[in-house]
Scaffold this active site. Structure first.
Site, mmCIF file in Angstrom:
data_model
loop_
_atom_site.group_PDB
_atom_site.id
_atom_site.type_symbol
_atom_site.label_atom_id
_atom_site.label_comp_id
_atom_site.label_asym_id
_atom_site.label_seq_id
_atom_site.Cartn_x
_atom_site.Cartn_y
_atom_site.Cartn_z
ATOM 1 N N SER A 158 43.700 37.338 44.179
ATOM 2 C CA SER A 158 43.682 36.834 45.140
ATOM 3 C C SER A 158 42.449 37.163 45.884
ATOM 4 O O SER A 158 41.596 37.254 45.589
ATOM 5 C CB SER A 158 44.923 36.640 45.997
ATOM 6 O OG SER A 158 45.153 35.816 46.802
ATOM 7 N N ASP A 255 49.122 25.861 43.407
ATOM 8 C CA ASP A 255 48.411 26.868 44.361
ATOM 9 C C ASP A 255 47.337 26.529 45.065
ATOM 10 O O ASP A 255 46.418 25.585 44.513
ATOM 11 C CB ASP A 255 48.058 28.236 43.456
ATOM 12 C CG ASP A 255 47.642 29.253 44.244
ATOM 13 O OD1 ASP A 255 47.726 29.333 45.548
ATOM 14 O OD2 ASP A 255 46.895 30.181 43.692
ATOM 15 N N HIS A 285 51.247 30.767 43.356
ATOM 16 C CA HIS A 285 50.517 31.736 43.721
ATOM 17 C C HIS A 285 51.195 32.952 43.638
ATOM 18 O O HIS A 285 52.533 32.905 44.021
ATOM 19 C CB HIS A 285 49.824 31.814 45.321
ATOM 20 C CG HIS A 285 48.997 32.778 45.735
ATOM 21 N ND1 HIS A 285 47.724 32.748 45.266
ATOM 22 C CD2 HIS A 285 48.923 33.783 46.436
ATOM 23 C CE1 HIS A 285 46.933 33.833 45.665
ATOM 24 N NE2 HIS A 285 47.900 34.303 46.533
#
Length: 315
Positions: A158, A255, A285
């Site tokens: 991320s 996501d 995610h």
């Protein structure tokens, strides 16, 4: 394909436990909530990995890190890892410990997970500077620390993937051999197909991602057109100065950041890098942080690690 039912069951457990609580009021409260949620799926370090602490003495500050070293590998290759959490939350010692430990187990690389300073107390460019300087320090010290002196990779999940890429971009050509990017943030924009499709989650919402970006770079910077963004913010702002490292990019099919990762993979290919792109069906995610909650999540991470090992074996 629909979201994996075991992941949905996990989200329901979180909703039952945390759904009635008031939303966090600020970054400090957000961190506390993040840590509490992460504790739900906490597990001991896996067998087969030795764990030790490391301090990185950098100019004007010292950063903590954790070394996850696979047992039985005399001189492992080094993967420098930066944790996710929107540049605001998360830490190697708690929320992302299991992810890094399993990466070391699956890739047979030593994974050094670096604890950088967090926004908004330390907004851009501080986390970016920490990541760049940590990578440079570990590259210089890799032989002294018992790692393969001829190899270094960088990665992150991320927002940590975002930090990893800009850190690698700041190194001299050829220093970084490979990248391992797990649902990376790559652009401060919110209009992609995946942002529209999964604006309400699960796992991460568009509003949450916008909030993280604002805490990191500020509302004024976020309002700039992409063409005017700093390349340490918009990772595809300009052509790279040299051929990027070979890269494994893993995105989750459900996501908001799916298209961030896919667009960056295309950018790498356009500029000469060898890229393996994995779109994890049924995943959301942060699925890599709940590998023991859903066997398919664990299998996708094993598959990604296998792809990374195959790629770096050609180095």
């Amino acid at each position: 394909m629909a979201v994996d039912p075991h992941i949905l069951q996990f989200y329901q457990r979180l909703a039952d436990q945390f759904g009635a609580l008031p939303p966090p009021e600020d970054a400090v409260a957000q961190r506390a909530r993040f840590e509490a949620i992460a504790a739900v799926s906490d597990r001991p370090d896996p067998d087969g990995v030795e764990v030790s602490d490391l301090s990185l003495p950098l100019a004007g500050r010292t950063l903590d890190a954790i070394v996850f070293r696979p047992k039985g590998v005399a001189t492992p290759r080094l993967l420098v890892w930066f944790h996710g959490g929107g540049w605001v939350v998360g830490a190697p010692r708690t929320t992302h410990r299991m992810l890094a430990a399993l990466l070391a187990l699956d890739t047979r690389c030593a994974v050094v997970s670096v604890d950088y300073r967090l926004a908004p107390e330390h907004a851009f460019p501080t986390p970016a500077d920490d990541a760049r300087d940590a990578l440079a320090y570990l590259a210089e010290q890799r032989a002294h620390l018992g790692f393969d002196p001829d190899f270094i990779a960088v990665g992150g999940d991320s927002a940590g993937g975002h930090l990893a890429v800009q850190a690698a971009q700041g190194m001299r050509p050829g220093l970084v051999n490979a990248q391992f990017l797990l649902y990376p943030v790559t652009t401060p924009a919110f209009g992609s197909e995946s942002y529209n499709a999964f604006a309400q989650g699960p796992g991460l919402t568009r509003d949450e991602m916008r909030w993280y970006w604002e805490k990191y770079i500020g509302a004024e910077a976020l309002a700039k057109p992409l063409a005017e963004q700093d390349p340490r913010i918009f990772l595809m702002a300009r052509p790279p100065a040299y051929t990027p490292p070979d890269t494994v990019v893993i995105v989750a099919a459900h996501d908001v950041l799916r298209d961030d990762g896919l667009q960056y993979a295309d950018y790498l290919v356009q500029h000469g890098a060898q890229v393996i792109t994995i779109e994890a069906s049924g995943m959301t995610h942060a699925f890599a942080r709940i590998q023991f909650e859903a066997e398919r999540a664990r299998e996708w991470m094993r598959r990604a690690a296998h792809a990374f090992v195959g790629m770096i074996s050609e180095e």
